[in-house]
Design a protein around this motif. Sequence first.
Motif, mmCIF file in Angstrom:
data_model
loop_
_atom_site.group_PDB
_atom_site.id
_atom_site.type_symbol
_atom_site.label_atom_id
_atom_site.label_comp_id
_atom_site.label_asym_id
_atom_site.label_seq_id
_atom_site.Cartn_x
_atom_site.Cartn_y
_atom_site.Cartn_z
ATOM 1 N N PRO A 156 0.849 -1.263 -0.288
ATOM 2 C CA PRO A 156 -0.060 -0.118 -0.189
ATOM 3 C C PRO A 156 0.736 1.289 -0.002
ATOM 4 O O PRO A 156 1.819 1.223 0.477
ATOM 5 C CB PRO A 156 -0.698 -0.099 1.280
ATOM 6 C CG PRO A 156 0.128 -1.117 2.160
ATOM 7 C CD PRO A 156 0.719 -1.859 1.266
ATOM 8 N N LEU A 157 0.308 2.339 -0.706
ATOM 9 C CA LEU A 157 0.791 3.419 -0.427
ATOM 10 C C LEU A 157 0.938 3.962 1.015
ATOM 11 O O LEU A 157 -0.196 4.206 1.370
ATOM 12 C CB LEU A 157 0.124 4.709 -1.428
ATOM 13 C CG LEU A 157 0.539 5.942 -1.559
ATOM 14 C CD1 LEU A 157 2.050 5.929 -2.404
ATOM 15 C CD2 LEU A 157 -0.237 6.676 -2.466
ATOM 16 N N SER A 158 1.868 4.508 1.266
ATOM 17 C CA SER A 158 2.074 5.060 2.717
ATOM 18 C C SER A 158 1.293 6.315 2.712
ATOM 19 O O SER A 158 1.656 7.315 1.889
ATOM 20 C CB SER A 158 3.636 5.220 2.994
ATOM 21 O OG SER A 158 3.614 5.707 4.448
ATOM 22 N N ILE A 159 0.410 6.520 3.560
ATOM 23 C CA ILE A 159 -0.138 7.833 3.659
ATOM 24 C C ILE A 159 0.024 8.429 5.190
ATOM 25 O O ILE A 159 -0.395 7.662 6.132
ATOM 26 C CB ILE A 159 -1.700 7.643 3.469
ATOM 27 C CG1 ILE A 159 -2.062 7.220 2.165
ATOM 28 C CG2 ILE A 159 -2.549 9.233 3.510
ATOM 29 C CD1 ILE A 159 -3.387 6.786 1.664
ATOM 30 N N LYS A 216 -12.649 5.185 -2.816
ATOM 31 C CA LYS A 216 -12.176 4.262 -3.594
ATOM 32 C C LYS A 216 -12.346 4.511 -4.944
ATOM 33 O O LYS A 216 -13.340 5.084 -5.586
ATOM 34 C CB LYS A 216 -12.699 2.927 -3.317
ATOM 35 C CG LYS A 216 -12.457 1.668 -4.192
ATOM 36 C CD LYS A 216 -13.256 0.419 -3.825
ATOM 37 C CE LYS A 216 -12.937 -0.693 -4.923
ATOM 38 N NZ LYS A 216 -13.743 -1.493 -4.573
ATOM 39 N N VAL A 231 -8.077 6.854 -4.012
ATOM 40 C CA VAL A 231 -7.086 6.033 -3.717
ATOM 41 C C VAL A 231 -7.478 4.665 -4.362
ATOM 42 O O VAL A 231 -9.004 4.203 -4.240
ATOM 43 C CB VAL A 231 -6.468 6.224 -2.319
ATOM 44 C CG1 VAL A 231 -6.042 7.364 -2.184
ATOM 45 C CG2 VAL A 231 -7.711 5.596 -1.276
ATOM 46 N N LYS A 232 -6.604 3.433 -4.069
ATOM 47 C CA LYS A 232 -6.975 2.196 -4.538
ATOM 48 C C LYS A 232 -7.545 1.599 -3.221
ATOM 49 O O LYS A 232 -7.151 2.097 -2.169
ATOM 50 C CB LYS A 232 -5.810 1.591 -5.134
ATOM 51 C CG LYS A 232 -5.167 2.147 -6.555
ATOM 52 C CD LYS A 232 -4.186 1.280 -6.898
ATOM 53 C CE LYS A 232 -3.780 1.985 -8.430
ATOM 54 N NZ LYS A 232 -2.720 1.036 -9.202
ATOM 55 N N ARG A 255 -6.236 -0.990 -1.809
ATOM 56 C CA ARG A 255 -5.348 -1.541 -0.760
ATOM 57 C C ARG A 255 -5.133 -0.255 0.288
ATOM 58 O O ARG A 255 -4.573 -0.485 1.330
ATOM 59 C CB ARG A 255 -4.238 -2.297 -1.519
ATOM 60 C CG ARG A 255 -3.394 -1.256 -2.323
ATOM 61 C CD ARG A 255 -2.105 -1.732 -3.052
ATOM 62 N NE ARG A 255 -1.324 -1.041 -3.853
ATOM 63 C CZ ARG A 255 -1.616 -1.060 -5.161
ATOM 64 N NH1 ARG A 255 -2.314 -1.816 -5.599
ATOM 65 N NH2 ARG A 255 -0.805 -0.242 -5.962
ATOM 66 N N GLU A 256 -5.136 0.931 -0.245
ATOM 67 C CA GLU A 256 -4.772 2.071 0.476
ATOM 68 C C GLU A 256 -5.843 2.162 1.648
ATOM 69 O O GLU A 256 -5.593 2.567 2.685
ATOM 70 C CB GLU A 256 -4.581 3.388 -0.167
ATOM 71 C CG GLU A 256 -3.072 3.685 -0.858
ATOM 72 C CD GLU A 256 -2.710 2.735 -2.164
ATOM 73 O OE1 GLU A 256 -1.990 2.215 -2.251
ATOM 74 O OE2 GLU A 256 -3.907 2.571 -2.876
ATOM 75 N N ALA A 287 -5.311 -0.526 4.203
ATOM 76 C CA ALA A 287 -4.238 -0.048 5.283
ATOM 77 C C ALA A 287 -4.710 1.099 6.178
ATOM 78 O O ALA A 287 -4.299 1.171 7.257
ATOM 79 C CB ALA A 287 -2.989 0.366 4.452
ATOM 80 N N LEU A 288 -5.514 2.230 5.625
ATOM 81 C CA LEU A 288 -5.893 3.228 6.431
ATOM 82 C C LEU A 288 -6.819 2.795 7.738
ATOM 83 O O LEU A 288 -6.576 3.078 8.884
ATOM 84 C CB LEU A 288 -6.633 4.211 5.691
ATOM 85 C CG LEU A 288 -5.860 5.298 4.733
ATOM 86 C CD1 LEU A 288 -6.752 6.085 4.073
ATOM 87 C CD2 LEU A 288 -5.045 6.091 5.590
#
Length: 402
Positions: A130-133, A165, A192-193, A195-196, A199-200
């Motif tokens: 996942p993209l780190s936010i 999403k 965002v996708k 998977r982001e 993760a959130l």
Amino acid sequence: MEQALKASVWRGVGLSAASLGPWWRGVRYRSAREQRPLPLEPPAAGGGEEGPPRGRNGGGRLSPPALSEGSRVVGDSRTSHEGLAPRSQPQPWHKSHERGARQAAPASTKLWSLRGGDFSKARKRLEQKPLSIERTKGSEILFGIAPCSLALSQSRRDLFRLFLKQSSGSRRLVMSEFVLQATARGVPVHHVKRRELDALCRGQVHQGVCLEATPLRFKSLEEAEKPDLGDEKSANRQLIWLALEQIQDPMNLGALLRSAYFLGVDRVVTSQRNSCPLTPTVSKASSGAMEVFDVYSTDDLRSFLKTKTAEGWEVVGTVSKPEDVEGVSVISCLEFQWNKPVIIVIGSEGDGLSLETQLLCHRMLAIPPGRALHPGIESLNVSVATGILLHSICSQKLRHGD
């Protein structure tokens, strides 16, 4: 006739028996043997069996060479598909070559599949990372359509970012409404996708929506003291409050808040000690009721109950097993009648009400079962039991015209 036909074919392609040498003679010899089985013993010199022709003009014939018993060829048993010559015995180097080929083919296939599998796994890991936010300090992540929508519509939280999403499909209209709500509140929107989003909210069911906001806190009990029972309007009201003693499961707390809001409870008060805070999971379990319904807390629930009793409130506890209660009368929730402000006290998931809290109650309510219960399943989930009790009590409030 057949030999003449074969010779004409070879001459047509520019070849002759002389140019082909021993190979051509062997072919002709084997072809003749396919037509006529070999004798068990080679014919004597000058015998009547014809051998393969020699020379350009087919003159002169040779007797067939003697064959060993193991190398004799039986007619049509091992001939080629073309019918020209029997298949010869494979030489030793043929066997080793074939064995090596058989071993090399699976090995190379396995190596290729391993390389392809490693590549696909690496690519999958890269795609799933996942993209780190980076979150705003002191914020939390709300998730789910109802909690996020109600949080946007209220002014109880500070809002930082809305995450939606990408390619939501059937929920495109809902996402458009979220964009309008966020724009009206001045909240940045990020597409965002999935998977982001996973993760959130740490893998919770987000329904394609996450909202970064400040946490909700319990309100102080002093703010709940504002209703004045001596007031003319309040005197005619049947107030009902719900007190929660050490409810620890966020799913149970959320379900309790949802039932209390739906059935018309005026206030919810919870003990601070060993109780669940107001988390995003509680908001999701309450279907967003936590975003619009005030929840109060006290660090001394027993003192609070004593104070309300002195003010004329009736304190009613709950119990799953009436035989476990001593010193307090227990009645069915169907028999309960009330005509003054009441506080319903709910105990914890495992232990129920503490003994000290039970002794502060005027009466205890129980839910009568519909059958003889098997040992081990003699009680209800705390949120389910509270919903049944509140429905039974609040229905009287509705019949009285409130």
